[in-house]
Write a protein that holds these residues in place. Structure first.
Motif, PDB file in Angstrom:
ATOM      1  N   LYS A 147       0.828  -1.200   0.000  1.00 53.15           N
ATOM      2  CA  LYS A 147       0.000   0.000   0.000  1.00 53.15           C
ATOM      3  C   LYS A 147       0.865   1.253   0.000  1.00 53.15           C
ATOM      4  O   LYS A 147       0.574   2.243  -0.673  1.00 53.15           O
ATOM      5  CB  LYS A 147      -0.912  -0.007   1.229  1.00 53.15           C
ATOM      6  CG  LYS A 147      -1.879   1.161   1.279  1.00 53.15           C
ATOM      7  CD  LYS A 147      -2.788   1.056   2.487  1.00 53.15           C
ATOM      8  CE  LYS A 147      -3.762   2.237   2.546  1.00 53.15           C
ATOM      9  NZ  LYS A 147      -4.659   2.155   3.731  1.00 53.15           N
ATOM     10  N   GLU A 148       1.984   1.195   0.752  1.00 57.26           N
ATOM     11  CA  GLU A 148       2.857   2.364   0.867  1.00 57.26           C
ATOM     12  C   GLU A 148       3.690   2.591  -0.391  1.00 57.26           C
ATOM     13  O   GLU A 148       3.992   3.726  -0.757  1.00 57.26           O
ATOM     14  CB  GLU A 148       3.785   2.204   2.080  1.00 57.26           C
ATOM     15  CG  GLU A 148       3.081   2.204   3.431  1.00 57.26           C
ATOM     16  CD  GLU A 148       2.325   0.913   3.717  1.00 57.26           C
ATOM     17  OE1 GLU A 148       2.667  -0.129   3.096  1.00 57.26           O
ATOM     18  OE2 GLU A 148       1.374   0.951   4.532  1.00 57.26           O
ATOM     19  N   THR A 149       4.084   1.496  -1.065  1.00 55.98           N
ATOM     20  CA  THR A 149       4.993   1.619  -2.211  1.00 55.98           C
ATOM     21  C   THR A 149       4.279   1.564  -3.570  1.00 55.98           C
ATOM     22  O   THR A 149       4.944   1.560  -4.608  1.00 55.98           O
ATOM     23  CB  THR A 149       6.054   0.496  -2.172  1.00 55.98           C
ATOM     24  OG1 THR A 149       5.394  -0.784  -2.322  1.00 55.98           O
ATOM     25  CG2 THR A 149       6.821   0.533  -0.866  1.00 55.98           C
ATOM     26  N   LYS A 150       2.953   1.503  -3.560  1.00 58.52           N
ATOM     27  CA  LYS A 150       2.216   1.336  -4.821  1.00 58.52           C
ATOM     28  C   LYS A 150       2.520   2.428  -5.849  1.00 58.52           C
ATOM     29  O   LYS A 150       2.749   2.112  -7.024  1.00 58.52           O
ATOM     30  CB  LYS A 150       0.716   1.270  -4.537  1.00 58.52           C
ATOM     31  CG  LYS A 150      -0.107   0.851  -5.738  1.00 58.52           C
ATOM     32  CD  LYS A 150      -1.527   0.491  -5.336  1.00 58.52           C
ATOM     33  CE  LYS A 150      -2.286  -0.110  -6.489  1.00 58.52           C
ATOM     34  NZ  LYS A 150      -3.586  -0.659  -6.072  1.00 58.52           N
ATOM     35  N   PRO A 151       2.551   3.707  -5.492  1.00 60.40           N
ATOM     36  CA  PRO A 151       2.868   4.733  -6.501  1.00 60.40           C
ATOM     37  C   PRO A 151       4.229   4.526  -7.154  1.00 60.40           C
ATOM     38  O   PRO A 151       4.370   4.644  -8.374  1.00 60.40           O
ATOM     39  CB  PRO A 151       2.822   6.042  -5.706  1.00 60.40           C
ATOM     40  CG  PRO A 151       1.930   5.748  -4.542  1.00 60.40           C
ATOM     41  CD  PRO A 151       2.204   4.322  -4.189  1.00 60.40           C
ATOM     42  N   GLN A 152       5.238   4.183  -6.343  1.00 62.93           N
ATOM     43  CA  GLN A 152       6.580   3.956  -6.896  1.00 62.93           C
ATOM     44  C   GLN A 152       6.609   2.704  -7.780  1.00 62.93           C
ATOM     45  O   GLN A 152       7.251   2.692  -8.838  1.00 62.93           O
ATOM     46  CB  GLN A 152       7.605   3.818  -5.763  1.00 62.93           C
ATOM     47  CG  GLN A 152       7.789   5.080  -4.939  1.00 62.93           C
ATOM     48  CD  GLN A 152       6.846   5.156  -3.750  1.00 62.93           C
ATOM     49  OE1 GLN A 152       5.765   4.562  -3.759  1.00 62.93           O
ATOM     50  NE2 GLN A 152       7.256   5.895  -2.718  1.00 62.93           N
ATOM     51  N   ALA A 153       5.903   1.642  -7.346  1.00 58.53           N
ATOM     52  CA  ALA A 153       5.879   0.404  -8.124  1.00 58.53           C
ATOM     53  C   ALA A 153       5.201   0.626  -9.474  1.00 58.53           C
ATOM     54  O   ALA A 153       5.669   0.127 -10.509  1.00 58.53           O
ATOM     55  CB  ALA A 153       5.158  -0.693  -7.344  1.00 58.53           C
ATOM     56  N   GLU A 154       4.123   1.386  -9.488  1.00 58.62           N
ATOM     57  CA  GLU A 154       3.421   1.635 -10.747  1.00 58.62           C
ATOM     58  C   GLU A 154       4.219   2.560 -11.662  1.00 58.62           C
ATOM     59  O   GLU A 154       4.183   2.412 -12.884  1.00 58.62           O
ATOM     60  CB  GLU A 154       2.026   2.191 -10.462  1.00 58.62           C
ATOM     61  CG  GLU A 154       1.104   1.152  -9.830  1.00 58.62           C
ATOM     62  CD  GLU A 154      -0.348   1.562  -9.816  1.00 58.62           C
ATOM     63  OE1 GLU A 154      -0.630   2.774  -9.966  1.00 58.62           O
ATOM     64  OE2 GLU A 154      -1.217   0.680  -9.678  1.00 58.62           O
ATOM     65  N   ALA A 155       4.959   3.472 -11.073  1.00 59.06           N
ATOM     66  CA  ALA A 155       5.840   4.323 -11.876  1.00 59.06           C
ATOM     67  C   ALA A 155       6.933   3.475 -12.527  1.00 59.06           C
ATOM     68  O   ALA A 155       7.298   3.681 -13.694  1.00 59.06           O
ATOM     69  CB  ALA A 155       6.454   5.412 -11.010  1.00 59.06           C
ATOM     70  N   GLU A 156       7.446   2.498 -11.767  1.00 61.84           N
ATOM     71  CA  GLU A 156       8.464   1.595 -12.321  1.00 61.84           C
ATOM     72  C   GLU A 156       7.877   0.756 -13.445  1.00 61.84           C
ATOM     73  O   GLU A 156       8.534   0.510 -14.466  1.00 61.84           O
ATOM     74  CB  GLU A 156       9.032   0.700 -11.226  1.00 61.84           C
ATOM     75  CG  GLU A 156      10.163  -0.196 -11.705  1.00 61.84           C
ATOM     76  CD  GLU A 156      10.838  -0.969 -10.586  1.00 61.84           C
ATOM     77  OE1 GLU A 156      11.668  -1.849 -10.903  1.00 61.84           O
ATOM     78  OE2 GLU A 156      10.535  -0.708  -9.399  1.00 61.84           O
ATOM     79  N   LEU A 157       6.629   0.316 -13.272  1.00 63.65           N
ATOM     80  CA  LEU A 157       5.964  -0.464 -14.321  1.00 63.65           C
ATOM     81  C   LEU A 157       5.852   0.348 -15.610  1.00 63.65           C
ATOM     82  O   LEU A 157       6.178  -0.135 -16.699  1.00 63.65           O
ATOM     83  CB  LEU A 157       4.581  -0.898 -13.860  1.00 63.65           C
ATOM     84  CG  LEU A 157       3.681  -1.504 -14.946  1.00 63.65           C
ATOM     85  CD1 LEU A 157       4.293  -2.774 -15.507  1.00 63.65           C
ATOM     86  CD2 LEU A 157       2.282  -1.758 -14.402  1.00 63.65           C
ATOM     87  N   LEU A 158       5.416   1.595 -15.506  1.00 65.41           N
ATOM     88  CA  LEU A 158       5.305   2.445 -16.692  1.00 65.41           C
ATOM     89  C   LEU A 158       6.656   2.645 -17.358  1.00 65.41           C
ATOM     90  O   LEU A 158       6.765   2.682 -18.591  1.00 65.41           O
ATOM     91  CB  LEU A 158       4.695   3.797 -16.316  1.00 65.41           C
ATOM     92  CG  LEU A 158       3.189   3.793 -16.016  1.00 65.41           C
ATOM     93  CD1 LEU A 158       2.755   5.153 -15.489  1.00 65.41           C
ATOM     94  CD2 LEU A 158       2.392   3.417 -17.263  1.00 65.41           C
TER      95      LEU A 158
END
Length: 286
Positions: A147-158
């Motif tokens: 939940k805490e790292t979701k924005p960073q993980a999705e940015a990495e995915l993009l």
């Protein structure tokens, strides 16, 4: 005589007179032979959907020349269209969690040439499938998510999608809900497999939900991703018969084949230009 080459033209547009004539006249002008032509006139929505597979003698600059000339026809009829060489492989990035049966199926079908795809990378929130993927010679990225790292993980995915120039993202039992922002970013180019026959049993543990309701069939649904959980436009569905002797885990096992088949069909039809997206519906010309 030069080599015969094949192309596929797909389009959708408001219904009107002379559209098919304009398309076939364009092909005649370029001395193309129609191999397959399929169309659907949605009278209720007032839209035409068309896919034409055609062949002819090849030239080095033929595709770009035809695209440039067809743009004038498309503008006249307000077409949303695409013209590609038949058999051109779509670059696909797959996302997976721990259940790897759909991933394994796509890897096999891509390796044998059954699917017109090039799997450029696999991304997972778990390390479990690394050896399987790397055996196929495909890059594997472990991107943990919380939940805490979701924005960073999705940015990495993009970033990975851009790096590998992926044209399609496939969620092959990726058990994370994409954010609304990411779902909007990937609209129309992300396919998810949900392990139930939607619109029944949305969300988590659908086989357990099905068992509690005593269903006599279970199935799987491949659909485009949107910002509503398990509500995206449906592309393909598969079912299998079950009975009262099936417990929840039996239903899970029975459903695996339906998941693989529904997902591979959806990926194939998308990459062959057979899926037309309009609102929350799809038209499949096959």
């Amino acid at each position: 005589m030069s080599e015969q080459i094949r192309h596929v033209l797909t389009l959708q547009c408001p219904e009107g007179m002379g559209i098919v004539n304009a398309v076939t006249g364009f092909l005649l002008k370029h001395e193309r032979t129609i191999v397959e032509l399929k169309q659907f006139d949605d009278m209720a929505a007032g839209r035409l959907y068309l896919r034409v597979d055609f062949a002819g003698e090849g030239q080095a600059d033929l595709l770009e020349q035809m695209r440039a000339e067809f743009a004038e026809v498309a503008q006249q009829f307000e077409m949303d269209w695409q013209l590609r060489e038949r058999g051109e492989k779509t670059k696909v990035l797959i996302m997976v969690s721990k259940f790897d049966h759909c991933l394994n199926d796509l890897l096999f079908r891509a390796r044998t040439g059954e699917l017109p795809i090039e799997i450029v990378a696999v991304v997972s929130n778990h390390p479990d499938s690394r050896s399987l993927v790397e055996w196929h010679g495909i890059p594997y990225y472990h991107v943990p998510i919380s939940k805490e790292t979701k924005p960073q993980a999705e940015a990495e995915l993009l970033s990975l999608i851009a790096k590998h120039e992926a044209e399609l993202v496939v969620l092959a039992r990726y058990m994370q809900v994409l954010s609304d922002e990411l779902s909007r970013e990937l609209t129309g180019k992300t396919i998810n497999i949900h392990h139930s026959f939607l619109p029944s049993f949305k969300g988590a543990k659908p086989y357990h939900q099905a068992w509690e309701r005593g269903v006599k069939t279970v199935g799987a649904t491949a659909h485009y991703v949107n910002s509503e959980l398990d509500e995206g436009p449906i592309i393909a569905q598969q079912v299998v018969e079950v009975d009262h002797t099936f417990g929840p885990q039996d239903l899970v096992a029975a459903g695996r084949d339906t998941e693989c088949k529904a997902l591979s069909n959806a990926v194939r039809w998308h990459c062959e230009g057979r899926v037309f997206l309009y609102g929350n519906r799809t038209v499949i010309l096959r």
